[in-house]
Design a protein around this motif. Structure first.
Motif, PDB file in Angstrom:
ATOM      1  N   TYR A 272     -28.516  26.503  18.081  1.00 37.36           N
ATOM      2  CA  TYR A 272     -28.201  26.442  16.544  1.00 37.36           C
ATOM      3  C   TYR A 272     -29.121  24.604  16.534  1.00 37.36           C
ATOM      4  O   TYR A 272     -27.941  23.835  16.594  1.00 37.36           O
ATOM      5  CB  TYR A 272     -27.182  26.482  16.204  1.00 37.36           C
ATOM      6  CG  TYR A 272     -26.365  27.362  16.446  1.00 37.36           C
ATOM      7  CD1 TYR A 272     -26.327  29.123  15.637  1.00 37.36           C
ATOM      8  CD2 TYR A 272     -25.091  27.909  17.579  1.00 37.36           C
ATOM      9  CE1 TYR A 272     -25.447  29.891  15.907  1.00 37.36           C
ATOM     10  CE2 TYR A 272     -25.421  28.870  17.877  1.00 37.36           C
ATOM     11  CZ  TYR A 272     -25.155  30.370  16.886  1.00 37.36           C
ATOM     12  OH  TYR A 272     -24.124  31.374  17.065  1.00 37.36           O
ATOM     13  N   PRO A 273     -30.247  24.955  16.610  1.00 33.84           N
ATOM     14  CA  PRO A 273     -30.590  23.482  16.853  1.00 33.84           C
ATOM     15  C   PRO A 273     -30.589  22.524  15.366  1.00 33.84           C
ATOM     16  O   PRO A 273     -31.181  22.876  14.355  1.00 33.84           O
ATOM     17  CB  PRO A 273     -32.351  23.209  17.251  1.00 33.84           C
ATOM     18  CG  PRO A 273     -32.667  25.292  17.050  1.00 33.84           C
ATOM     19  CD  PRO A 273     -31.574  25.715  17.370  1.00 33.84           C
ATOM     20  N   THR A 274     -30.668  21.380  15.826  1.00 36.23           N
ATOM     21  CA  THR A 274     -30.892  20.532  14.344  1.00 36.23           C
ATOM     22  C   THR A 274     -31.669  20.262  14.484  1.00 36.23           C
ATOM     23  O   THR A 274     -32.712  19.930  14.823  1.00 36.23           O
ATOM     24  CB  THR A 274     -29.474  18.969  14.818  1.00 36.23           C
ATOM     25  OG1 THR A 274     -28.742  19.236  15.299  1.00 36.23           O
ATOM     26  CG2 THR A 274     -30.254  18.776  13.211  1.00 36.23           C
ATOM     27  N   LEU A 297     -23.508  32.346   9.516  1.00 32.62           N
ATOM     28  CA  LEU A 297     -23.164  31.810  11.178  1.00 32.62           C
ATOM     29  C   LEU A 297     -22.035  32.791  11.579  1.00 32.62           C
ATOM     30  O   LEU A 297     -21.774  32.558  12.080  1.00 32.62           O
ATOM     31  CB  LEU A 297     -23.503  30.584  11.298  1.00 32.62           C
ATOM     32  CG  LEU A 297     -24.584  29.199  10.868  1.00 32.62           C
ATOM     33  CD1 LEU A 297     -23.799  28.154  11.963  1.00 32.62           C
ATOM     34  CD2 LEU A 297     -25.866  30.499  12.532  1.00 32.62           C
ATOM     35  N   GLY A 298     -21.505  33.653  10.551  1.00 33.83           N
ATOM     36  CA  GLY A 298     -20.662  35.220  10.883  1.00 33.83           C
ATOM     37  C   GLY A 298     -18.952  33.981  11.048  1.00 33.83           C
ATOM     38  O   GLY A 298     -19.015  33.549  10.409  1.00 33.83           O
ATOM     39  N   SER A 299     -18.452  34.086  11.480  1.00 31.11           N
ATOM     40  CA  SER A 299     -17.257  33.893  12.431  1.00 31.11           C
ATOM     41  C   SER A 299     -17.329  32.604  13.205  1.00 31.11           C
ATOM     42  O   SER A 299     -16.483  33.104  14.411  1.00 31.11           O
ATOM     43  CB  SER A 299     -16.433  34.777  12.357  1.00 31.11           C
ATOM     44  OG  SER A 299     -17.297  35.937  13.844  1.00 31.11           O
ATOM     45  N   ALA A 300     -18.225  31.829  13.571  1.00 32.33           N
ATOM     46  CA  ALA A 300     -18.712  31.177  14.947  1.00 32.33           C
ATOM     47  C   ALA A 300     -17.650  30.330  14.827  1.00 32.33           C
ATOM     48  O   ALA A 300     -16.823  29.687  15.484  1.00 32.33           O
ATOM     49  CB  ALA A 300     -19.754  31.026  14.602  1.00 32.33           C
ATOM     50  N   HIS A 336     -23.236  23.779  16.441  1.00 31.61           N
ATOM     51  CA  HIS A 336     -24.201  24.313  15.630  1.00 31.61           C
ATOM     52  C   HIS A 336     -25.296  24.460  13.811  1.00 31.61           C
ATOM     53  O   HIS A 336     -25.395  24.724  13.420  1.00 31.61           O
ATOM     54  CB  HIS A 336     -23.240  25.789  14.926  1.00 31.61           C
ATOM     55  CG  HIS A 336     -21.912  26.374  15.468  1.00 31.61           C
ATOM     56  ND1 HIS A 336     -21.168  26.254  16.019  1.00 31.61           N
ATOM     57  CD2 HIS A 336     -22.638  27.435  15.917  1.00 31.61           C
ATOM     58  CE1 HIS A 336     -20.141  26.962  16.499  1.00 31.61           C
ATOM     59  NE2 HIS A 336     -21.146  28.187  17.001  1.00 31.61           N
ATOM     60  N   GLY A 337     -25.522  23.160  14.466  1.00 27.77           N
ATOM     61  CA  GLY A 337     -26.772  22.985  13.757  1.00 27.77           C
ATOM     62  C   GLY A 337     -25.946  21.445  13.097  1.00 27.77           C
ATOM     63  O   GLY A 337     -27.259  20.091  12.813  1.00 27.77           O
ATOM     64  N   CYS A 338     -24.734  20.553  12.823  1.00 25.10           N
ATOM     65  CA  CYS A 338     -24.433  19.291  12.838  1.00 25.10           C
ATOM     66  C   CYS A 338     -24.976  18.489  13.981  1.00 25.10           C
ATOM     67  O   CYS A 338     -25.429  18.167  14.780  1.00 25.10           O
ATOM     68  CB  CYS A 338     -23.124  19.313  12.047  1.00 25.10           C
ATOM     69  SG  CYS A 338     -22.879  19.901  10.566  1.00 25.10           S
ATOM     70  N   ILE A 339     -24.375  17.339  13.330  1.00 22.73           N
ATOM     71  CA  ILE A 339     -24.809  15.527  14.069  1.00 22.73           C
ATOM     72  C   ILE A 339     -23.174  15.312  14.063  1.00 22.73           C
ATOM     73  O   ILE A 339     -22.403  14.868  13.339  1.00 22.73           O
ATOM     74  CB  ILE A 339     -25.618  14.330  13.894  1.00 22.73           C
ATOM     75  CG1 ILE A 339     -26.979  15.341  13.607  1.00 22.73           C
ATOM     76  CG2 ILE A 339     -25.271  13.649  14.056  1.00 22.73           C
ATOM     77  CD1 ILE A 339     -27.615  14.119  12.427  1.00 22.73           C
ATOM     78  N   THR A 365     -35.987  20.735  19.026  1.00 24.79           N
ATOM     79  CA  THR A 365     -36.264  21.189  18.987  1.00 24.79           C
ATOM     80  C   THR A 365     -37.213  22.645  17.709  1.00 24.79           C
ATOM     81  O   THR A 365     -37.391  23.556  18.357  1.00 24.79           O
ATOM     82  CB  THR A 365     -36.438  22.070  19.966  1.00 24.79           C
ATOM     83  OG1 THR A 365     -34.794  22.572  19.943  1.00 24.79           O
ATOM     84  CG2 THR A 365     -35.645  20.867  21.303  1.00 24.79           C
ATOM     85  N   ASP A 366     -36.610  22.072  16.820  1.00 26.11           N
ATOM     86  CA  ASP A 366     -36.318  23.048  15.794  1.00 26.11           C
ATOM     87  C   ASP A 366     -37.368  22.443  14.293  1.00 26.11           C
ATOM     88  O   ASP A 366     -38.253  21.817  15.011  1.00 26.11           O
ATOM     89  CB  ASP A 366     -35.275  23.416  15.156  1.00 26.11           C
ATOM     90  CG  ASP A 366     -35.037  25.142  14.023  1.00 26.11           C
ATOM     91  OD1 ASP A 366     -35.712  25.450  14.212  1.00 26.11           O
ATOM     92  OD2 ASP A 366     -33.767  24.839  13.824  1.00 26.11           O
ATOM     93  N   LYS A 367     -37.596  23.016  13.435  1.00 28.36           N
ATOM     94  CA  LYS A 367     -38.409  22.859  12.689  1.00 28.36           C
ATOM     95  C   LYS A 367     -38.490  21.704  11.589  1.00 28.36           C
ATOM     96  O   LYS A 367     -36.529  21.462  11.521  1.00 28.36           O
ATOM     97  CB  LYS A 367     -38.862  24.126  11.428  1.00 28.36           C
ATOM     98  CG  LYS A 367     -37.645  25.018  10.871  1.00 28.36           C
ATOM     99  CD  LYS A 367     -37.923  26.164  10.498  1.00 28.36           C
ATOM    100  CE  LYS A 367     -36.479  27.100   9.976  1.00 28.36           C
ATOM    101  NZ  LYS A 367     -36.614  28.126   9.129  1.00 28.36           N
ATOM    102  N   THR A 368     -39.057  21.513  10.600  1.00 29.67           N
ATOM    103  CA  THR A 368     -38.364  19.739  10.142  1.00 29.67           C
ATOM    104  C   THR A 368     -37.992  20.790   8.652  1.00 29.67           C
ATOM    105  O   THR A 368     -37.992  21.784   8.083  1.00 29.67           O
ATOM    106  CB  THR A 368     -39.824  19.404   9.387  1.00 29.67           C
ATOM    107  OG1 THR A 368     -40.492  19.172  10.594  1.00 29.67           O
ATOM    108  CG2 THR A 368     -39.484  18.157   8.376  1.00 29.67           C
TER     109      THR A 368
END
Length: 401
Positions: A272-274, A297-300, A336-339, A365-368
């Protein structure tokens, strides 16, 4: 001494009486001598003609003088309210500064004078067409608010905008000091049409900004007209820029050009990259429920009372306290993507930031992040941003007067 003329511009539509003639023969003529020939009388043409019905609200009304210059144009609505207008530099043409309201009755009274000063008058009364449907925009900036240097003015519309140029023509941003800025059309995260404004570079601290949106009567599509007029003034506060380096796992905060904090973070993990790019602080709240189902993200996870949450994107990216990740800050990206930050550092960051502060995420490592996701417009290069204007590009702002 000659008293300066005051031109009052007004709204209207098409058609009008033509006035000609004057008074005084040779009286008021220039030069001397008994053989001086009087100047031809001036004439006035008002469009729309007197008695015209169902006139378009935008672009139909105009007043033109021939053989002289306009000395007064007054346009009033049914309640006697005057509408602002613009006189051409040569003094022979006038048009309203903004669209007229739908379903309105307007009266035009104009005066012009020829070279001898002989004056003529003309009048016209007409009605504008009613709207089949109306639209409104959601404005992200409130009057008299203070924003960070990454502020982006954003208007989200509740109806599809087909004639984008017609809407953009009725939006104006005036800044002191002046900026090179541009509007750009995009899609909001929810799919609605949106138009955003930003300068080429971050605003200067202390900038005074005035947004004028004359959308009442602006035609967005056949039968679809606006019903809002806004005059919003706001201020750019101190400069605070945060840079979150996902490789070093640290977030550096600079205030007015000087580094004031270096905070260890744990950002999005491999699965889940930021996102990279520049995000802008939308708001902040101390105590929020974060439910993975709301972001697909379902029930993560389902965490109650997450402290010191700084909102960065409409899709749910935050910088927030994450005490459950103690031991990973500055060492491992595992959110999960937050800082995520430690409790103390999260409070420090929370207390420092305000709406409009940019958070630059590098080495992702993810898109902008997309321009329509929150206030993501700073992630778009300037040339591309300007191409998003329906009027062909950015313009230099003028000092507020």
């Amino acid at each position: 001494m000659v008293a300066p003329l005051i031109f009052i511009a007004g709204c209207s539509s098409d058609g009008g009486k033509t006035g000609s003639g004057g008074t005084g023969g040779n009286s008021g003529g220039s030069g001397t001598g008994p053989n001086k020939k009087a100047a031809a009388p001036a004439t006035i043409a008002i469009t729309p003609a007197d008695g015209t019905k169902s006139v378009e609200t935008d672009g139909a009304l105009k007043v033109d003088a021939t053989g002289g210059k306009l000395t007064s144009v007054v346009v009033t609505d049914a309640k006697g309210k005057t509408v602002e207008g613009q006189l051409s530099p040569d003094g022979v043409g006038w048009k309203p500064a903004a669209p007229l309201a739908n379903g309105g009755a307007y009266t035009v009274a104009a005066k012009a004078a020829n070279a001898d000063g002989a004056e003529v008058t003309a009048q016209s009364k007409f009605n504008t067409k009613a709207a089949d449907d109306t639209f409104v925009a959601d404005f992200n900036i409130e009057p008299d608010s203070t924003w960070g240097v990454g502020a982006i003015i954003s208007l989200k519309f509740n109806e599809p905008i087909k004639d984008k140029a017609a809407i953009e023509r009725n939006l104006k941003v005036v800044a002191e000091p002046a900026v090179q800025g541009s509007w750009s059309w995009l899609k909001d995260l929810d799919g609605n049409d949106r138009i955003d404004y930003r300068p080429e570079k971050y605003w200067a601290s202390g900038t005074k900004v005035n947004l004028k949106a004359n959308l009442t009567g602006a035609k967005a599509a056949p039968g679809l007209y606006g019903k809002q007029t806004k005059d919003i003034k706001f201020t750019i506060g101190r400069s605070l820029v945060a840079t979150a380096d996902l490789k070093s796992k640290h977030m550096v905060v600079s205030k007015d050009g000087s580094r004031i904090e270096d905070l260890p973070i744990s950002a999005g993990g491999p699965n889940y990259p930021t996102w990279g790019g520049t995000m802008v602080v939308l708001d902040k709240v101390d105590g929020i429920t974060m439910d993975s189902e709301t972001v697909g993200l379902g029930s993560a996870y389902n965490m109650k009372n997450v402290r010191h949450a700084v909102h960065l994107t409409a899709s749910g990216t935050y910088a927030h306290g994450a005490p459950w990740n103690d031991g990973k800050f500055g060492r491992q990206n595992d959110s999960h993507g937050c800082i995520g930050l430690g409790a103390s550092n999260a409070k420090t960051f929370f207390d420092l930031v305000t709406q409009g502060d940019p958070v630059e995420v590098i080495n992702s490592t993810d898109k902008t992040v997309k321009a329509g996701n929150g206030l993501g417009g700073w992630s778009v290069d300037w040339a591309t941003w300007v191409k998003g204007s329906a009027l062909g590009g950015g313009t230099a702002g003028t000092p507020a007067g």
